[in-house]
Design a protein around this motif. Structure first.
Motif, PDB file in Angstrom:
ATOM      1  N   LEU A  34       0.835  -1.212   0.000  1.00  0.00           N
ATOM      2  CA  LEU A  34       0.000   0.000   0.000  1.00  0.00           C
ATOM      3  C   LEU A  34       0.870   1.262   0.000  1.00  0.00           C
ATOM      4  O   LEU A  34       0.627   2.206  -0.755  1.00  0.00           O
ATOM      5  N   ILE A  35       1.906   1.254   0.823  1.00  0.00           N
ATOM      6  CA  ILE A  35       2.778   2.431   0.912  1.00  0.00           C
ATOM      7  C   ILE A  35       3.458   2.685  -0.440  1.00  0.00           C
ATOM      8  O   ILE A  35       3.541   3.825  -0.909  1.00  0.00           O
ATOM      9  N   ALA A  36       3.916   1.604  -1.087  1.00  0.00           N
ATOM     10  CA  ALA A  36       4.571   1.770  -2.403  1.00  0.00           C
ATOM     11  C   ALA A  36       3.578   2.380  -3.387  1.00  0.00           C
ATOM     12  O   ALA A  36       3.946   3.260  -4.192  1.00  0.00           O
ATOM     13  N   ALA A  37       2.326   1.950  -3.330  1.00  0.00           N
ATOM     14  CA  ALA A  37       1.312   2.495  -4.248  1.00  0.00           C
ATOM     15  C   ALA A  37       1.085   3.978  -3.963  1.00  0.00           C
ATOM     16  O   ALA A  37       1.001   4.795  -4.884  1.00  0.00           O
ATOM     17  N   LEU A  38       1.010   4.343  -2.688  1.00  0.00           N
ATOM     18  CA  LEU A  38       0.784   5.752  -2.345  1.00  0.00           C
ATOM     19  C   LEU A  38       1.948   6.610  -2.827  1.00  0.00           C
ATOM     20  O   LEU A  38       1.761   7.708  -3.352  1.00  0.00           O
ATOM     21  N   ARG A  39       3.168   6.082  -2.674  1.00  0.00           N
ATOM     22  CA  ARG A  39       4.339   6.837  -3.149  1.00  0.00           C
ATOM     23  C   ARG A  39       4.282   7.003  -4.667  1.00  0.00           C
ATOM     24  O   ARG A  39       4.594   8.069  -5.194  1.00  0.00           O
ATOM     25  N   ALA A  40       3.871   5.925  -5.347  1.00  0.00           N
ATOM     26  CA  ALA A  40       3.804   5.986  -6.812  1.00  0.00           C
ATOM     27  C   ALA A  40       2.802   7.052  -7.261  1.00  0.00           C
ATOM     28  O   ALA A  40       2.907   7.595  -8.355  1.00  0.00           O
ATOM     29  N   LEU A  41       1.847   7.379  -6.397  1.00  0.00           N
ATOM     30  CA  LEU A  41       0.819   8.362  -6.756  1.00  0.00           C
ATOM     31  C   LEU A  41       1.134   9.747  -6.179  1.00  0.00           C
ATOM     32  O   LEU A  41       0.277  10.634  -6.183  1.00  0.00           O
ATOM     33  N   GLY A  42       2.347   9.909  -5.655  1.00  0.00           N
ATOM     34  CA  GLY A  42       2.784  11.251  -5.279  1.00  0.00           C
ATOM     35  C   GLY A  42       2.868  11.544  -3.794  1.00  0.00           C
ATOM     36  O   GLY A  42       3.275  12.636  -3.415  1.00  0.00           O
ATOM     37  N   ALA A  43       2.460  10.604  -2.944  1.00  0.00           N
ATOM     38  CA  ALA A  43       2.536  10.868  -1.500  1.00  0.00           C
ATOM     39  C   ALA A  43       3.962  10.626  -1.008  1.00  0.00           C
ATOM     40  O   ALA A  43       4.719   9.869  -1.620  1.00  0.00           O
ATOM     41  N   THR A  44       4.318  11.273   0.094  1.00  0.00           N
ATOM     42  CA  THR A  44       5.586  10.943   0.732  1.00  0.00           C
ATOM     43  C   THR A  44       5.263  10.139   1.988  1.00  0.00           C
ATOM     44  O   THR A  44       4.246  10.385   2.644  1.00  0.00           O
ATOM     45  N   ALA A  45       6.110   9.171   2.292  1.00  0.00           N
ATOM     46  CA  ALA A  45       5.856   8.316   3.458  1.00  0.00           C
ATOM     47  C   ALA A  45       7.182   7.892   4.057  1.00  0.00           C
ATOM     48  O   ALA A  45       8.093   7.478   3.346  1.00  0.00           O
ATOM     49  N   ARG A  46       7.301   8.054   5.348  1.00  0.00           N
ATOM     50  CA  ARG A  46       8.485   7.526   6.046  1.00  0.00           C
ATOM     51  C   ARG A  46       8.020   6.938   7.372  1.00  0.00           C
ATOM     52  O   ARG A  46       6.908   7.247   7.850  1.00  0.00           O
ATOM     53  N   GLN A  47       8.870   6.089   7.947  1.00  0.00           N
ATOM     54  CA  GLN A  47       8.493   5.443   9.199  1.00  0.00           C
ATOM     55  C   GLN A  47       9.400   5.941  10.318  1.00  0.00           C
ATOM     56  O   GLN A  47      10.626   5.950  10.166  1.00  0.00           O
ATOM     57  N   ASP A  48       8.788   6.377  11.413  1.00  0.00           N
ATOM     58  CA  ASP A  48       9.540   6.804  12.591  1.00  0.00           C
ATOM     59  C   ASP A  48      10.221   5.618  13.263  1.00  0.00           C
ATOM     60  O   ASP A  48       9.880   4.478  12.982  1.00  0.00           O
ATOM     61  N   ARG A  49      11.104   5.916  14.210  1.00  0.00           N
ATOM     62  CA  ARG A  49      11.793   4.825  14.904  1.00  0.00           C
ATOM     63  C   ARG A  49      10.832   3.915  15.672  1.00  0.00           C
ATOM     64  O   ARG A  49      11.029   2.721  15.779  1.00  0.00           O
ATOM     65  N   ASP A  50       9.716   4.506  16.169  1.00  0.00           N
ATOM     66  CA  ASP A  50       8.751   3.671  16.909  1.00  0.00           C
ATOM     67  C   ASP A  50       7.768   2.976  15.969  1.00  0.00           C
ATOM     68  O   ASP A  50       6.813   2.339  16.412  1.00  0.00           O
ATOM     69  N   GLY A  51       7.985   3.084  14.661  1.00  0.00           N
ATOM     70  CA  GLY A  51       7.144   2.358  13.713  1.00  0.00           C
ATOM     71  C   GLY A  51       5.993   3.189  13.147  1.00  0.00           C
ATOM     72  O   GLY A  51       5.328   2.766  12.203  1.00  0.00           O
ATOM     73  N   THR A  52       5.758   4.376  13.718  1.00  0.00           N
ATOM     74  CA  THR A  52       4.655   5.212  13.234  1.00  0.00           C
ATOM     75  C   THR A  52       4.938   5.690  11.806  1.00  0.00           C
ATOM     76  O   THR A  52       6.040   6.145  11.514  1.00  0.00           O
ATOM     77  N   TRP A  53       3.934   5.593  10.935  1.00  0.00           N
ATOM     78  CA  TRP A  53       4.073   6.105   9.570  1.00  0.00           C
ATOM     79  C   TRP A  53       3.788   7.600   9.553  1.00  0.00           C
ATOM     80  O   TRP A  53       2.787   8.045  10.128  1.00  0.00           O
ATOM     81  N   VAL A  54       4.665   8.341   8.915  1.00  0.00           N
ATOM     82  CA  VAL A  54       4.439   9.785   8.751  1.00  0.00           C
ATOM     83  C   VAL A  54       4.216   9.990   7.258  1.00  0.00           C
ATOM     84  O   VAL A  54       5.113   9.742   6.445  1.00  0.00           O
ATOM     85  N   ILE A  55       2.999  10.386   6.907  1.00  0.00           N
ATOM     86  CA  ILE A  55       2.600  10.406   5.500  1.00  0.00           C
ATOM     87  C   ILE A  55       2.061  11.779   5.133  1.00  0.00           C
ATOM     88  O   ILE A  55       1.340  12.392   5.922  1.00  0.00           O
ATOM     89  N   ALA A  56       2.423  12.252   3.963  1.00  0.00           N
ATOM     90  CA  ALA A  56       1.839  13.507   3.479  1.00  0.00           C
ATOM     91  C   ALA A  56       1.393  13.306   2.040  1.00  0.00           C
ATOM     92  O   ALA A  56       2.150  12.791   1.211  1.00  0.00           O
ATOM     93  N   GLY A  57       0.149  13.647   1.769  1.00  0.00           N
ATOM     94  CA  GLY A  57      -0.376  13.508   0.407  1.00  0.00           C
ATOM     95  C   GLY A  57      -0.424  14.856  -0.282  1.00  0.00           C
ATOM     96  O   GLY A  57       0.071  15.856   0.246  1.00  0.00           O
ATOM     97  N   ARG A  58      -1.041  14.878  -1.458  1.00  0.00           N
ATOM     98  CA  ARG A  58      -1.141  16.122  -2.228  1.00  0.00           C
ATOM     99  C   ARG A  58      -2.569  16.612  -2.293  1.00  0.00           C
ATOM    100  O   ARG A  58      -2.850  17.613  -2.936  1.00  0.00           O
ATOM    101  N   GLY A  59      -3.468  15.865  -1.684  1.00  0.00           N
ATOM    102  CA  GLY A  59      -4.873  16.291  -1.709  1.00  0.00           C
ATOM    103  C   GLY A  59      -5.671  15.525  -2.749  1.00  0.00           C
ATOM    104  O   GLY A  59      -5.111  15.067  -3.750  1.00  0.00           O
ATOM    105  N   ILE A  60      -6.947  15.380  -2.487  1.00  0.00           N
ATOM    106  CA  ILE A  60      -7.860  14.722  -3.437  1.00  0.00           C
ATOM    107  C   ILE A  60      -7.804  15.476  -4.765  1.00  0.00           C
ATOM    108  O   ILE A  60      -7.813  16.697  -4.791  1.00  0.00           O
ATOM    109  N   GLY A  61      -7.726  14.737  -5.850  1.00  0.00           N
ATOM    110  CA  GLY A  61      -7.718  15.380  -7.166  1.00  0.00           C
ATOM    111  C   GLY A  61      -6.317  15.713  -7.643  1.00  0.00           C
ATOM    112  O   GLY A  61      -6.137  16.112  -8.787  1.00  0.00           O
ATOM    113  N   ALA A  62      -5.337  15.556  -6.798  1.00  0.00           N
ATOM    114  CA  ALA A  62      -3.984  15.975  -7.176  1.00  0.00           C
ATOM    115  C   ALA A  62      -2.994  14.810  -7.211  1.00  0.00           C
ATOM    116  O   ALA A  62      -1.825  14.977  -6.894  1.00  0.00           O
ATOM    117  N   LEU A  63      -3.462  13.637  -7.599  1.00  0.00           N
ATOM    118  CA  LEU A  63      -2.533  12.499  -7.690  1.00  0.00           C
ATOM    119  C   LEU A  63      -1.591  12.707  -8.874  1.00  0.00           C
ATOM    120  O   LEU A  63      -1.970  13.320  -9.861  1.00  0.00           O
TER     121      LEU A  63
END
Ligand code: DC
Length: 421
Positions: free
Chosen positions: A33-62
């Motif tokens: 899922l994360i790879a797919a989100l990145r392929a569509l323009g989102a950024t995603a990284r994982q914190d040391r405690d495992g939490t995903w930190v994700i930023a998208g571009r907004g609906i309509g802006a893939l």
């Protein structure tokens, strides 16, 4: 029924579409899922405690992916991505072993997308998304198609309306909607003519949020129905469940096994320190004499202290539902959702008696009632973490409330919390 990692995927998906950063604590492997989100323009990284930190571009802006997107064997992901791609003016190809749900290409075509797939009807699925996606208005929708329709509705011009047979929403959709509201989307949910209808206003501005780590505390006396409620909440919201009474029961059992006496505080503390998680899975932890002995060992501060870390770690990262006596007061005093489930002593004694009868155990009602009273008094009167409702707990009195009604009330509260209402 959800597994925790299944619950988190909605949050990860919406985080990938939201403007601004979201923090999602999710268990399980979400790499596809994360790879797919990145392929569509989102950024995603994982914190040391495992939490995903994700930023998208907004609906309509893939952004248009520059390679095929693999969905593996995950039908949920296939449906969700198909809905997303079909409603955005980009071209993408989905590949994988997941079976393409019947009717998915037609659903995408109905919103204005062009879809190509092999004559056999399977994968890969090539999608040229609609320039101006039409909202879906469909009755009797279910399963994977409902997932695709809901996601497609995010970028549709107008209101998507999905009617489900029966008054209960499918659990997967209920969770998706609750999560979506948490990101700020407007979704209504009504019963019309015996059907559950959800309406989603398209093109919302999803804003980043924090999801995960939700702790639900369920406290109360014996046989009030807290175990049933906690188990159902855990299944509904994809959270791990811990019956903390089993910890005290297992300590009592270890004391007996060692030939000790539960009246001996040192022996009980020593048993608590060597307790292993697998001890709580034993088949001999219910019924007398363990009932009373568990209450007895639970009164020793050293026993309670030895069990605190285990309980906190259980729900520390990904959240959880814990039932017991002191979850909302001592173990997780900051839990955002707390229930205190209670019922009259008579109703609880009757339930325990019926439970024993159903198991074919002959039991004397008066004796059960006396034991219940004595255990209540012991649990409530002890100095160390006595059983009591936290000041911010919602009290559910199940004397005249059946298990389904109690669950509906509690689940509604949790949904409202997730939705930020
Ligand atoms: O929930 P239960 O009836 O299985 O719990 C058995 C006993 O364990 C209960 O009488 C008191 C003790 N207990 C406790 O002191 N604190 C908890 N969080 C859970 C149980």
């Amino acid at each position: 029924m959800f597994k925790p990692d299944q619950a988190a995927r909605w949050a990860l998906l919406f985080a990938g579409l939201a403007i601004g950063e979201s923090r999602i604590s999710a268990s399980g492997d979400h790499s596809v899922l994360i790879a797919a989100l990145r392929a569509l323009g989102a950024t995603a990284r994982q914190d040391r405690d495992g939490t995903w930190v994700i930023a998208g571009r907004g609906i309509g802006a893939l952004t248009e992916p520059d390679a095929v997107i693999a969905v593996g064997a995950d039908r949920w992901l296939l449906a969700a991505l198909a809905g997303l791609l079909g409603s955005h003016p980009i071209f993408a190809v989905l590949t994988g072993d997941a079976e393409c749900p019947d009717g998915l290409p037609q659903l995408l075509q109905s919103i204005g997308a062009l879809v190509q797939h092999p004559a056999s009807g399977g994968m890969p699925l090539a999608i040229a998304g609609a320039c101006d996606a039409l909202p879906i208005d469909q009755s009797g929708i279910d399963g994977d198609l409902a997932i695709a329709a809901l996601v497609a509705g995010l970028n549709a011009r107008g209101v998507t309306s999905l009617a489900f047979a029966g008054v209960e929403l499918p659990a997967e959709i209920a969770l998706g909607i609750a999560t979506l509201r948490g990101f700020g989307a407007e979704v209504t949910d009504d019963v019309d003519d015996g059907q559950r209808v959800i309406r989603l206003r398209g093109q919302p501005e999803l804003r980043g949020c924090m999801i995960g780590g939700l702790v639900i505390a369920v406290d109360g006396p014996a046989a009030a129905g807290k175990g049933t409620l906690a188990r159902r909440l855990a299944a509904e919201f994809g959270l791990p469940y811990l019956d903390t009474g089993l910890l005290y029961r297992a300590v009592a059992r270890l004391v007996f096994d060692a030939g000790g006496d539960p009246a001996d505080a040192d022996a009980a503390a020593e048993a608590a320190r060597r307790l292993r998680p697998e001890d709580t899975a034993r088949g001999d932890l219910r019924g007398p004499p363990v009932d009373g002995a568990a209450s007895q060992v639970g009164a020793y501060p050293a026993v309670r202290a030895a069990l605190v870390d285990f309980q906190r770690q259980f729900a520390g990262g990904q959240g959880g539902v814990l039932d017991g006596r002191d979850i909302g007061t001592v173990i997780f005093p900051d839990a955002p959702i707390k229930f205190f489930v209670t019922a009259s002593a008579d109703a609880r004694s009757r339930r325990r008696w019926l439970e024993l009868q159903a198991r074919g155990v002959a039991a004397d009602f008066d004796q059960i009632a006396a034991e219940m009273r004595s255990r209540d008094a012991n649990d409530a009167a002890r100095a160390a973490a006595p059983m009591q409702a936290a000041a911010d707990a919602v009290v559910l009195d199940t004397t005249d409330l059946d298990a389904d009604a109690a669950f509906r009330m509690a689940a509604d509260m949790v949904r409202r919390h997730i939705a930020g209402l």
